[in-house]
Structure formats: C-alpha cells, structure tokens
Scaffold this motif. Structure first.
Motif, mmCIF file in Angstrom:
data_model
loop_
_atom_site.group_PDB
_atom_site.id
_atom_site.type_symbol
_atom_site.label_atom_id
_atom_site.label_comp_id
_atom_site.label_asym_id
_atom_site.label_seq_id
_atom_site.Cartn_x
_atom_site.Cartn_y
_atom_site.Cartn_z
ATOM 1 N N ILE A 685 22.036 133.353 -33.420
ATOM 2 C CA ILE A 685 21.767 134.295 -32.102
ATOM 3 C C ILE A 685 23.046 133.006 -31.462
ATOM 4 O O ILE A 685 23.237 131.902 -31.667
ATOM 5 C CB ILE A 685 20.772 134.013 -31.547
ATOM 6 N N ARG A 686 23.481 133.453 -29.441
ATOM 7 C CA ARG A 686 23.623 132.398 -29.163
ATOM 8 C C ARG A 686 23.352 132.315 -27.559
ATOM 9 O O ARG A 686 23.377 133.618 -26.766
ATOM 10 C CB ARG A 686 25.625 132.671 -29.071
ATOM 11 N N ALA A 687 23.797 131.425 -27.182
ATOM 12 C CA ALA A 687 22.790 131.318 -25.450
ATOM 13 C C ALA A 687 24.569 132.130 -24.493
ATOM 14 O O ALA A 687 25.072 131.584 -24.433
ATOM 15 C CB ALA A 687 23.132 129.723 -24.829
ATOM 16 N N THR A 688 23.458 133.106 -24.368
ATOM 17 C CA THR A 688 24.867 134.272 -22.872
ATOM 18 C C THR A 688 24.431 133.973 -21.921
ATOM 19 O O THR A 688 25.513 133.999 -20.684
ATOM 20 C CB THR A 688 24.804 135.598 -23.521
ATOM 21 N N ASP A 689 23.391 133.342 -21.372
ATOM 22 C CA ASP A 689 23.234 133.622 -19.818
ATOM 23 C C ASP A 689 22.144 132.365 -19.313
ATOM 24 O O ASP A 689 21.146 131.813 -19.768
ATOM 25 C CB ASP A 689 22.693 134.499 -19.337
ATOM 26 N N PHE A 690 22.379 132.229 -18.381
ATOM 27 C CA PHE A 690 21.570 130.659 -17.806
ATOM 28 C C PHE A 690 21.402 130.699 -16.090
ATOM 29 O O PHE A 690 21.778 131.649 -15.637
ATOM 30 C CB PHE A 690 21.901 129.517 -18.015
ATOM 31 N N PHE A 691 20.144 130.082 -15.979
ATOM 32 C CA PHE A 691 19.447 130.345 -14.836
ATOM 33 C C PHE A 691 18.547 129.358 -13.997
ATOM 34 O O PHE A 691 18.131 128.687 -15.319
ATOM 35 C CB PHE A 691 18.516 131.591 -14.397
ATOM 36 N N GLY A 692 18.844 129.010 -13.135
ATOM 37 C CA GLY A 692 18.230 127.466 -12.532
ATOM 38 C C GLY A 692 18.766 127.014 -11.549
ATOM 39 O O GLY A 692 20.075 127.774 -10.839
ATOM 40 N N SER A 693 18.809 125.621 -11.403
ATOM 41 C CA SER A 693 20.240 125.512 -10.587
ATOM 42 C C SER A 693 21.258 124.186 -11.429
ATOM 43 O O SER A 693 20.311 123.171 -11.213
ATOM 44 C CB SER A 693 18.652 123.779 -9.638
ATOM 45 N N PHE A 694 21.913 125.162 -10.994
ATOM 46 C CA PHE A 694 23.102 123.619 -11.328
ATOM 47 C C PHE A 694 24.551 124.448 -11.249
ATOM 48 O O PHE A 694 24.186 124.809 -10.543
ATOM 49 C CB PHE A 694 22.938 124.155 -13.183
ATOM 50 N N TYR A 695 25.381 123.968 -12.482
ATOM 51 C CA TYR A 695 26.691 124.764 -11.611
ATOM 52 C C TYR A 695 27.181 124.413 -13.058
ATOM 53 O O TYR A 695 27.167 124.026 -14.207
ATOM 54 C CB TYR A 695 27.570 122.986 -10.968
ATOM 55 N N MET A 696 28.123 125.709 -13.363
ATOM 56 C CA MET A 696 29.065 125.726 -14.588
ATOM 57 C C MET A 696 30.211 125.411 -14.522
ATOM 58 O O MET A 696 30.804 126.823 -14.220
ATOM 59 C CB MET A 696 27.759 127.163 -15.275
ATOM 60 N N SER A 697 30.878 124.433 -14.539
ATOM 61 C CA SER A 697 32.351 124.884 -15.134
ATOM 62 C C SER A 697 32.781 125.755 -16.156
ATOM 63 O O SER A 697 34.815 126.177 -16.267
ATOM 64 C CB SER A 697 33.302 123.681 -15.404
ATOM 65 N N ASN A 698 32.181 125.910 -17.688
ATOM 66 C CA ASN A 698 32.712 126.763 -18.472
ATOM 67 C C ASN A 698 31.369 126.999 -19.094
ATOM 68 O O ASN A 698 30.877 127.602 -17.982
ATOM 69 C CB ASN A 698 33.295 125.786 -19.650
ATOM 70 N N THR A 699 31.408 128.352 -20.350
ATOM 71 C CA THR A 699 30.160 129.219 -20.749
ATOM 72 C C THR A 699 29.326 128.384 -21.018
ATOM 73 O O THR A 699 28.518 128.914 -22.152
ATOM 74 C CB THR A 699 30.866 130.099 -21.912
ATOM 75 N N THR A 700 29.195 126.769 -21.858
ATOM 76 C CA THR A 700 28.365 126.218 -22.672
ATOM 77 C C THR A 700 27.156 125.546 -22.076
ATOM 78 O O THR A 700 26.344 124.874 -21.939
ATOM 79 C CB THR A 700 29.172 126.201 -23.719
ATOM 80 N N ASP A 701 28.040 124.953 -21.239
ATOM 81 C CA ASP A 701 27.577 123.198 -20.317
ATOM 82 C C ASP A 701 26.961 123.636 -19.535
ATOM 83 O O ASP A 701 27.722 124.019 -18.411
ATOM 84 C CB ASP A 701 29.234 122.211 -20.316
ATOM 85 N N VAL A 702 25.442 122.997 -19.555
ATOM 86 C CA VAL A 702 25.395 123.110 -17.754
ATOM 87 C C VAL A 702 25.134 121.855 -17.003
ATOM 88 O O VAL A 702 24.788 121.223 -18.059
ATOM 89 C CB VAL A 702 23.428 123.700 -17.628
ATOM 90 N N GLU A 703 25.783 121.639 -15.679
ATOM 91 C CA GLU A 703 26.150 120.528 -15.078
ATOM 92 C C GLU A 703 24.951 120.213 -14.127
ATOM 93 O O GLU A 703 25.057 121.149 -13.412
ATOM 94 C CB GLU A 703 27.584 120.425 -15.120
ATOM 95 N N LEU A 704 24.398 119.484 -14.635
ATOM 96 C CA LEU A 704 23.557 118.710 -12.839
ATOM 97 C C LEU A 704 23.908 117.667 -12.325
ATOM 98 O O LEU A 704 23.807 116.784 -13.375
ATOM 99 C CB LEU A 704 22.004 118.798 -13.569
ATOM 100 N N ALA A 705 23.896 117.744 -11.303
ATOM 101 C CA ALA A 705 24.507 116.031 -10.326
ATOM 102 C C ALA A 705 23.503 115.370 -10.358
ATOM 103 O O ALA A 705 22.823 114.669 -10.704
ATOM 104 C CB ALA A 705 24.784 116.163 -9.564
ATOM 105 N N GLY A 706 21.880 115.883 -10.543
ATOM 106 C CA GLY A 706 20.812 115.675 -10.764
ATOM 107 C C GLY A 706 19.540 116.130 -11.866
ATOM 108 O O GLY A 706 19.903 117.288 -11.426
ATOM 109 N N LEU A 707 18.268 116.034 -12.710
ATOM 110 C CA LEU A 707 17.726 116.831 -12.796
ATOM 111 C C LEU A 707 16.400 116.017 -12.420
ATOM 112 O O LEU A 707 15.631 114.686 -13.327
ATOM 113 C CB LEU A 707 17.911 116.822 -14.181
#
Length: 1018
Positions: A685-707
């Motif tokens: 299995i693999r992670a394919t989609d993400f939901f929330g308040s963040f920015y993604m510059s690629n398909t794997t890393d969820v970037e959050l200026a603040g968490l």
C-alpha cells in the motif's frame, strides 16, 4: 516611502514609564454586525477587569515544579560492543517486571495482564508477524473519540510523570489550557458523556436510534434489522483508546487475557458480521493498564483509521468501496494522566533508520544475527546496527533492552534531530510572533483595535515555552495597517516606541531590523506604552480602505530578516480594495449558487495569494487570521495563505467573548514550526492523497509552516501490490518540526493493522466516524472543481455501493424489502445525510458565501471527534440531569419530536452551545437555572448563566465548562426560548428533521438509500 515618528503618549511621561502596569477594563463597543435576528449580547466579559482572566502570577513570579530531564536514549542497559558470534554470547533476558521508565502501580490479579503472550519472533530473515496478529495487540474495532476519563467505572491509574510535557504556556494551566482562575468551578470528570453514537458524542443508543420497523420507511414487514430501537454504538466506538504512556512490559502467562475480539486473527469470525457488540461491557471493568499498552501502535488520539482490517488486494477494496484512510493528529494534546511521547537523544549520529526506505527505528524492526543487523518491517531491507546501538538478544529474539527503549516498545516517541535535519545545515533560531492589527475605520469603530491591544498586554506573559522555569524564547513584533503599514521599534533602550510608515505597499520591505522583534521581558515597558497608544492614535481615523497581501509580505520579510520561523497573527476587518498586490473586488453573487459556476465562489479570486503562501511555507511563516467582518470579505481568497501554511481562520460577528477566549488559546497552544511530514507504508500500500491545511511541493512531503495541537492531516491509501494476512500492513508517520524553544525534533507515530481476504472481516472492523470525517474532507475539497449537486450524488452513490456490497456478499439471505446494514455501519446513513445537508453542500438562503468558505476550510483540519459532533450535534435533556452523579443524561436524537415542551435541552456542535427552554418547563427547573420561575422573565440575550447557589446551577455550569474544554474553539452560549425567533437557528441543528434548505429527513433519506441499494443489487 518610509516615514519615521516618535510616539509620545499625551498622558505618559518619562517617569511614568517605569511605573507598575495596572490593566484597565477593555473598551466596550457595538457589535460588528447589525443583523436584526440577533440582538447584540451584553457580554459579561466586557464589564470585568481584564486582570480577572489571569489570576495567577506572571512567569517571572510564579513558582514552577522542577522539570524532569528528557528520556535518555542510553537507557538503563548500556550497549556493548558486538562480541564474536558464539552460543554463549547471548545472556538471558533480565527480569523486566517493572519497566524502567514506568512507575505506575499495577494492582495485583487479572488486571495486571498486558493482553496476551509475547509475540514470538525468530532471529531469521523472513518478515516477522506483526504485533497486530496477537489477540490483544489491536482491538477488533476502531477506538472511540471519548477519553478514558469519560467512561464511568474505569479505574484511573496515576501514570508516571517521567517526563514533563514539552510545551508549557506561562503559569501552570488548567485542563482548558488557560491560566487557572480563582473561584472557577472545578472541571468535572467527563464521565458519561453519552451521546450519538459514541461514549461522548453521536446518536444515542438504546431507545433513541434511527427509525425502525414502525418508525422507518415502509420496507416489507421488518424494516432495518436493527436489534435495538436506536443506532447502537458502532462496535469500535466501545474500544477504549490506548495510551502512549505505558510500555508493554513482560507478560505473565498464567493470567488470562481480555475476552477475544471479533475479527482478529486466531479467533473465529462472527457470522456475517451482524453480531451485537458487547465489547464495551467486557472492557469497561478492566484496569486501564491492561488496555493501555500500545504494542507498538500509536494512541487513537494520534491516528484513527477508517478500517482496521484492510483488504489484501485492490480488487477487494474496489469492490467494497470502503475508503482506506487514516486521520493523523501528530501533536494531539493528552489528558494530564497520560505521559507525552518520550524525547530521545541519539547524539550526533541521529536516529537509527533503514538504509533503503529511511523508516525510523520502531517496534516493527526485527533484529537478527545476534543483534548485529535489523530487518525493516516496511521494505524488508537488512541494515547494520551501529556499534553504539548494539545490544544482545534474548531467547525469544528480542533485544534485552527492548523495554528500556521507547522506540522499540511504544507507538509514539520523539527524537532530537541533528544538524543534518535542519535547513541550510544550521540549527534554527527560536521562532517569533508578529501581531498585525487592522486600524481602518471599521476596525476602530467596532472596538476590535482596543480589545486586541488591551488583551495583548496581558497575553504576552503566556507565550509558549518548554521549560517552565525560564521565560519564553519567542520574540514579538507589532505592525498596524490600513492603506499603509506602520512598523514599531520597541527596543528596550527607547523611552518611547517609534513608528515607521511604509507607504510603498507595491514593494514591501521591513524598514528596521534592530528593535522590531524583541523579548517581552526586556521591552515590556515600551510594548505596553505602544499598546496603550495605538487605540488613541487611530481613534479619529477616517481611512476605510485596507490592504491584505502586503501585510502578509511584511511579516514574511521580517521573519526572513531575522532568519527564523514564526507565526503571524492578523486581525482584519474588511475587504481589501486598496490599490496593492492582492487587491480584491466584491464578487458575492448568490445567483451562482446551485449552478455549474458555483465552484468559482470557493476558489481564490487571484493567484497572488497562492504564490505568497508558497513563499511563507518555505520560510516557516504560519498565518493565523482573525476576521471581524460586517459585510463580504472574500474568506475563500483571504483563507488561502492560512490554510496553506497550517494556520487557522477565526470569523466573528459578535466577537468579544468568543474572540478573547480563542485568542488566548491560539497564542498559548502547543505548536511546531517549519514542519515536514512524511507517511511511510509497508510494501503493498502507499499514501496517494492528503487532506488538510498544508502545502505539498512533491507527492510525498506534507509541508506545514506551522503545526499546532488541533490540526489533523488525513491520508488516503491505495494498493500497489498484494498484502498478506500473515504480515498485515504498517504505516509510520514522521514529523520533523522546530519546537517553540528552537529545537529541531522528529515525532514518530506507528500503526499496524490486520489484512483480510474476506469482505466480512473488512466490514466488521470499520469505523463509521472516521469514514464520515474522510468523506467530508473529500467532498469539501471536491466543491473546488465540481458543482455541489455532483458532489452530493457521488457521496450517495459510494455509500450505496458500500452497503450493497455488504448485503450481496456478507449478509444472511433475507427478503429484498429488508434493509440490512453492517453492525459497524448502522449509523452511516444518518451521518451521511447530515453531511449532505450541511451549509457547504446544500446551503439555505440565509447562509453567506463567506460562511460557507469558512466552514469548508474549518472542516478540512478537524479530527474525528470534532467532525462527528459538528455534523451530528449532541443534545442533552437537562430535566433528567442527576446532580448527585457525575454522569450526564443520555443524549437524545436530534429531532424536534424528541423535544418536550416541559423540558430544557443543551445542544452543542463544537462551534455553538444552545440552551433550549420549553414553554411549559417546570418552575423549579427554571428557578434553579435562571433564578426566575417564570418562562416569560427569561432573558434570551444572556450569554452566561447566573451563578446561583443551588446544586443544579453549579452542576450545569460545570457541564458547560467541561464541554467547552473539549473543543478547540470557544463556544458561546445562546438561550433559545420555545416559539422565539431564535428557535429557527436552533432547529437548523436538529439534523434528523427535514431542513429549510431542502435537505431530506433521516427517514426519507433511509428510504432513498434502500432504493439505491436495491437498484444496485438488481
């Protein structure tokens, strides 16, 4: 371009600057809106001196308990250099009856049980069986949203405080996260927070469930084959959440384990999955220690899954249509009786990781070759163990220091990151908070400027800190703005603050470096002088236009100049129509609602803010936006930067009480900066989609200026290979972030789930609450690209396919006219109907476009408990309240027919609290609550209940405070009298009834779903 001023307060002399500060009462002000349906409330908060909110000493004077040093990675057992291979080189495992980092007292007897025998592992190359294959390693259903303390009869162990919480905010906090208040009622234990459908929220059980047979749709002669007359708790909702504070210790084989759970390996499956759930009654009497152990799985407070037994292949997943997703809350707050994740320091070499997939050391790694190597549980790659980390194995193949190291025995833990994990290979500076205040005409007139400045003077004492013995490292800065921006030099050496005006908003820059970001303790006198003067300086302003884009740019540039991450607190009141980058226009057009062009109303008006958000994320600049509009402000566009940077949006009409409480919590709450999150999974299995308040510059890393501690990230998984029932599936969430002290850290959460080849096992181990949370986020994102009608139809179709697949493949043969639902999904139709009728997907005529955009962005970061009560509010009959008991009355269903004219009901949905009073309510009840026996004398404009000296009044006020403490936003109390004009608002939250906007009643929707299922089956 830049003007320079000295600010001299007319009534403040040089000598007065050193005088002690005495807070004054905040200014009173009219409401920000003149909506006729809601008279402006008379807030009690406005009348009290500000000091009453903070009745503890400031940090400099308040004594704190000594901090306990972080957990040492070396542990009690010192690693030895790897000796030559010989049969004699493996010592016997030492007795570990008392785990080294746990001092909790475990009562003797059966409650000492940890849940079954140790999983046997062989030191060989084949992939080891997962902990979840053991009888008690992973319960058969999902965990509840309710905390253990909400369940009556559960013994509350005193967990060891072996490590302080890494986050403190000023003086010691109460359970709500705010400074304790003298005279405030104690927080009652949340026992019996019963409601729909979990221990704390949801449709009630027993006699208050969805319509059956006689009540429900005319389906043959039986109706839905529900064994009780109400929606029973989904079986998973009975499972007590595991707690991360206890390591799994050795197991006494002579003690019997907890009763077997359905759907787990090693036990026969329940026929067709239509069993009655009795797990709650089995578990409720067990001691917490027997349930507390994670066996390598993170607490449900951190990770909740839609299914805990996932299909072995993609064909089965596609056939069932059950979404495979996890709702992850990396920095979730914990109750006081639970230990936060241990902080581990592995020195300059950093955490141990797999060479291939880079997964971090966790309980799923198997050590082989006498402990010299380990095999990764995610990719099966074999990696050398560094000499400093070597340890011998015992006779079962486990390391003898397994229970000394949290990363080998627990589901959640933290590592201190090395310089290799830092930006530009240098350790970060402590973060900064910048407060940017709109001082245009509207903001001054509605009182926002005065109340913000007054509150900040006190709130700056409570900035987040990690060590309670020292002051916060966070520096602060201040900016005011309308058409131009005003920067303030508050350097400690100044007698008065200095103001610099930047009028060239098209090319924003910071006019000063030294003196803009300062320490509160060093510059307190100058800061307080500034906050006193700002309301007076702009009291007579006639400037109505504001900018917004340059405001964010100003904060971003200030953080860049200081080379640090941080958070911007923006207080904004009107549509940004001034000539500047990011200029907006009024595009409110309700004629587009319901058309194919409706999706444009949820999209950003200009691309400027998307680019700006990307720059903010790169710097670690998080934005929290507080809106005080009296007309359209285009929340959809203004919210782009906050939602892309991990920030929050707050929107107020009558704002004083709610705003003050939200601001206090927002400033003080646990937060990490410049965060990057990655979810790794085992093969298959693999992670394919993400939901929330963040920015993604690629398909794997969820970037959050603040968490912060309230934010969730929802991850959807898909198959890329076949899975095995023997090995199950693994996921690891790793979050790299900067703490409020400037330390770079890695927080790790691990989860193992079973795999199944039978659909019945899948349906037996689903969690409806998490499925609805995922559906809501998926649907609310889909409105950006599809008409709302298409989104609603897609949801109904997927729900019908889920239930039709169960009927076809799992249910016993029965009449086609009978509606058969899986035990874990009996509540799916009622919740789905509530979501389809929500203001975002099917708005009423009175719902503004800004409100819809605000709710859409709000739900995108909700955890399971919040989304549950948001879509299906909790309704408590107060006339059945027992003041002698700490339990709450059983919640009733959200339908007008359940309301008694002689009763009083409390309804809460995470954003509002309503107190509905029946016209024939008993005089004694009214006297106890309101201090008057007459229904006609009740003041519907009151926002707080009178503090009466009777047990019922005290208990009710305790309940309201405890309910508020559970939610991330402050809920204002509204008193609704039956047949009053405010009752229309209250009835909007009775979600089982037909709504004014055309939403179906629950009975009608159930009939519709039954029809859809029959069509699919035929």
């Amino acid at each position: 371009i830049c003007s320079f001023f000295f600010l001299a307060h007319p009534s403040v002399s040089q000598a007065a600057m050193s005088a002690p500060y005495t807070p004054a009462a905040p200014p009173t002000f009219p409401p920000a809106s003149t909506a006729p349906s809601q008279p402006p409330p008379t807030e009690a908060v406005a009348q009290a001196p500000l000091q009453s909110y903070y009745r503890t000493l400031p940090p400099a004077q308040q004594p704190f308990p000594n901090a306990v040093p972080p957990f040492s990675s070396t542990g009690p057992t010192q690693p030895q250099a790897p000796p030559p291979v010989s049969p004699q080189s493996f010592p016997q495992a030492p007795p570990v009856s008392q785990p080294p980092f746990s001092t909790a007292q475990i009562p003797p007897g059966p409650t000492q049980l940890y849940g079954g025998p140790l999983p046997s592992t062989q030191p060989s190359f084949p992939r080891p069986p997962l902990p979840t294959s053991q009888p008690s390693a992973f319960p058969a259903g999902p965990p509840p949203t309710s905390t253990p303390s909400q369940l009556p009869g559960v013994m509350q162990p005193q967990l060891p405080v072996s490590q302080p919480s890494p986050y403190h905010s000023g003086p010691p906090l109460t359970s709500t996260g705010f400074p304790p208040q003298v005279g405030a009622p104690p927080r009652p234990p949340l026992a019996g927070m019963q409601g729909p459908p979990m221990a704390s929220q949801g449709p009630p059980m027993a006699s208050q469930g969805p319509p059956m047979a006689s009540q429900g749709p005319p389906m043959a002669s039986q109706g839905p084959p529900l064994t009780s007359q109400g929606p029973p708790m989904a079986q998973a909702n009975h499972i007590l959440p595991t707690q991360p504070g206890m390591p799994p210790g050795p197991i006494n084989a002579s003690l019997s384990g907890p009763p077997p759970q359905p759907g787990m390996q090693g036990y026969p499956p329940q026929q067709n999955g239509e069993h009655q759930c009795c797990l709650f009654h089995d578990v409720i009497g067990l001691n917490m220690h027997s349930i507390n152990l994670s066996k390598g799985n993170a607490s449900p407070r951190y990770i909740r899954c839609t299914a805990y037994n996932i299909p072995c292949n993609s064909d089965m997943a596609k056939q069932s249509q059950v979404p495979l997703a996890a709702v992850i809350k990396p920095l979730a707050p914990l109750p006081l009786d639970e230990t936060p994740p241990y902080l581990l320091d592995h020195g300059e070499s950093g955490p141990i990781r797999c060479n291939r997939c880079k997964a971090y050391m966790c309980p799923y790694m198997q050590f082989i070759e006498g402990g010299r190597r380990f095999q990764c549980g995610f990719c099966s790659c074999v990696t050398e163990v560094p000499p400093h980390y070597f340890q011998h194995l015992d006779h079962t193949g486990k390391r003898v220091d397994c229970y000394d190291r949290p990363e080998l025995s627990m589901g959640s833990y933290e590592f201190t990151a090395t310089v290799d994990y830092c930006k530009n290979n240098k350790f970060p500076q402590p973060p900064a908070f910048i407060f940017l205040i709109d001082v245009s005409y509207n903001a001054v007139k509605n009182g926002m400027v005065g109340i913000v400045c007054q509150e900040l003077k006190t709130l700056l004492d409570y900035l987040p800190r990690e060590n309670p013995d020292v002051e916060s490292n966070i520096r602060v800065g201040f900016v005011t703005y309308n058409k131009v921006l005003h920067f303030y030099n508050v350097k400690a050496s100044l007698a008065q603050p200095q103001m610099m005006v930047v009028s060239d908003v098209a090319d924003m820059f910071v006019p000063l470096l030294d003196g803009f970001l300062v320490s509160v303790s060093e510059s307190r006198v100058v800061i307080e002088s500034l906050l006193d003067q700002i309301p007076e300086m702009f009291a007579d302003t006639r400037e109505t236009e504001t900018v917004f884009g340059p405001v964010i740019q100003a904060g971003l540039e200030a953080l860049k100049a200081a080379d640090c991450a941080g958070k911007l607190f923006v207080f904004h009141s009107s549509l940004s129509i001034a000539e500047a980058p990011g200029k907006l226009k009024n595009r409110e057009d309700k004629k587009l609602v319901g058309t194919d062009k409706e999706k444009s109303l949820f999209q950003s008006q200009v691309s400027f803010y998307n680019t700006l958000a990307k720059e903010c994320v790169a710097q670690g600049c998080c934005v929290d936006l507080f809106l005080f509009p009296n007309q359209y402000v285009d929340v959809a566009t203004l919210g782009v930067v906050p939602t892309s940077t991990g920030g929050s949006i707050y929107k107020y009409t009558y704002f004083q009480e709610r705003f003050l409480n939200d601001l206090r919590r927002d400033v003080q709450k646990q937060v990490g900066f410049d965060a990057v999150m990655r979810v790794r999974t085992s093969t298959g299995i693999r992670a394919t989609d993400f939901f929330g308040s963040f920015y993604m510059s690629n398909t794997t890393d969820v970037e959050l200026a603040g968490l912060d501690c309230d934010k969730t990230v929802t991850v959807e998984f898909r198959h890329d290979d076949k899975l095995s029932e023997e090995t199950g599936a693994l996921m690891q969430c790793a979050v790299l972030y900067t703490s409020c002290s400037g330390q770079r850290r890695l927080r790790i959460h691990n989860m193992a789930v079973n795999c199944c080849s039978q659909l019945a096992d899948l349906y037996r181990n689903c969690e409806t609450d998490t499925i609805i949370n995922f559906f809501a986020k998926y649907a609310y994102r889909s409105v950006l690209s599809s008409p709302t009608k298409n989104v609603r139809d897609s949801l109904m179709n997927q729900c019908a396919q889920i239930l039709a697949c169960y009927r076809k493949n799992c249910a016993s043969p029965s009449s086609a006219g009978q509606l058969i639902l899986p035990e874990c999904m009996k509540l799916l139709p009622v919740y789905l109907n509530c979501m389809l009728k929500s203001d975002v997907l099917q708005p009423g005529a009175d719902v503004s476009l800004d409100d819809r955009a605000y709710l859409r962005q709000l739900v995108s970061t909700m955890d399971v408990a919040e989304s549950h009560v948001f879509f299906y509010p909790r309704l408590l009959p107060l006339q059945k309240l027992d003041v002698e008991s700490m339990t709450l009355p059983v919640a009733v269903r959200d339908s007008e027919e359940r309301l008694s004219r002689g009763g009083v009901y409390l309804l809460e949905n995470g954003l509002n609290i309503f107190l509905w009073v029946g016209v024939n309510a008993q005089q004694e009840l009214l006297q106890n609550i309101f201090g008057t026996p007459a229904f006609s004398q009740i003041d519907p404009s009151m926002t707080s209940l009178p503090a009466l000296d009777n047990p019922f009044s005290k208990r009710l006020r305790e309940i309201i405070e405890s309910v508020r403490a559970q939610r991330s936003r402050y809920m204002k109390l509204m008193v609704v009298k039956q047949e009053d004009k405010l009752e229309l608002i209250f009835k909007h939250f009775l979600v089982e009834d037909k709504s004014n906007n055309g939403g179906a009643s629950y009975v009608d929707f159930l009939c519709h779903m039954h029809k859809e299922i029959r069509q699919l089956l035929s």
